[in-house]
Design a protein around this motif. Sequence first.
Motif, mmCIF file in Angstrom:
data_model
loop_
_atom_site.group_PDB
_atom_site.id
_atom_site.type_symbol
_atom_site.label_atom_id
_atom_site.label_comp_id
_atom_site.label_asym_id
_atom_site.label_seq_id
_atom_site.Cartn_x
_atom_site.Cartn_y
_atom_site.Cartn_z
ATOM 1 N N ASN A 33 12.750 4.802 -2.023
ATOM 2 C CA ASN A 33 12.982 3.968 -1.220
ATOM 3 C C ASN A 33 13.623 4.202 -0.441
ATOM 4 N N TRP B 248 4.367 -10.250 -0.269
ATOM 5 C CA TRP B 248 5.863 -9.786 0.006
ATOM 6 C C TRP B 248 6.348 -10.337 0.979
ATOM 7 N N ASP C 258 9.828 -9.646 -2.777
ATOM 8 C CA ASP C 258 8.957 -9.256 -3.757
ATOM 9 C C ASP C 258 7.312 -10.672 -4.064
ATOM 10 N N ASP D 214 8.410 2.337 2.988
ATOM 11 C CA ASP D 214 8.589 1.698 1.489
ATOM 12 C C ASP D 214 7.941 0.875 1.254
ATOM 13 N N LEU D 215 7.592 -0.258 1.915
ATOM 14 C CA LEU D 215 6.361 -1.423 2.236
ATOM 15 C C LEU D 215 5.463 -0.916 1.909
ATOM 16 N N ARG E 242 4.445 1.784 0.524
ATOM 17 C CA ARG E 242 4.285 2.608 -0.570
ATOM 18 C C ARG E 242 4.356 1.285 -1.947
ATOM 19 N N LEU E 243 4.962 0.671 -1.727
ATOM 20 C CA LEU E 243 5.149 -1.268 -2.057
ATOM 21 C C LEU E 243 3.799 -1.665 -3.048
ATOM 22 N N SER F 284 1.645 -1.940 -5.788
ATOM 23 C CA SER F 284 1.866 -2.809 -7.072
ATOM 24 C C SER F 284 0.309 -3.813 -7.052
#
Length: 201
Positions: free
Chosen positions: A50, A83, A169, A190-191, A193-194, A198
């Motif tokens: 992150n 998110w 989240d 970061d977003l 990747r999440l 996810s």
Amino acid sequence: MMGEYATQPPVDVKRGRRNLLLLFGIALTPVLLAMIMYFGGYGIPDGRTNKGELLQPARALPVQDWHFVAPGRNWDLGPESGWKIIYAGGPACEARCEELLHHARQTHIASGREQERIHRYYLGVSGVPEPARRAALGERFPGYEFLSCAGTAAQCQVPEGTPALYLADPLGNLILRYTEQADPRALLDDLKRLLKVSRVG
């Protein structure tokens, strides 16, 4: 004389022993390095991927204290709620505020086909902007929903030092924080990747 020569090992035998020891050392080196890393903690990467400031522990959204300015709205929390990018600041939205709002909106747009999985909120700590100002912000930065929290940053359960952007989240946990000093691409990286890893939201 013949007896002395007979007791001395041939040169090939010496070379063979040396090569065998060398091979043994080469094979043993990774094991020794692994033991040093494991037991001594040397050379081990911290594993961080992150780019935002990780909130440890994650903080549950204080939905009992954060209220939608538009009446009749309630928090939608759960695996499919998406998110959340949350701007937290004061009731006056000036240059730094507008910069973060713009950054969050551009991040939302840059997420491409994943846009529907993301929602943006403006959290007014100690009050929200006046209606005329909210309307102007809504025209300039469409897509925000306004929230209010009648308290200090600490009472609203966001770290001191607003204004800042927070990422929550789908289950309602604040997990990352981005100040105006953060790398402009940090939130987007970061977003993305999440969203990729996810299975919720």
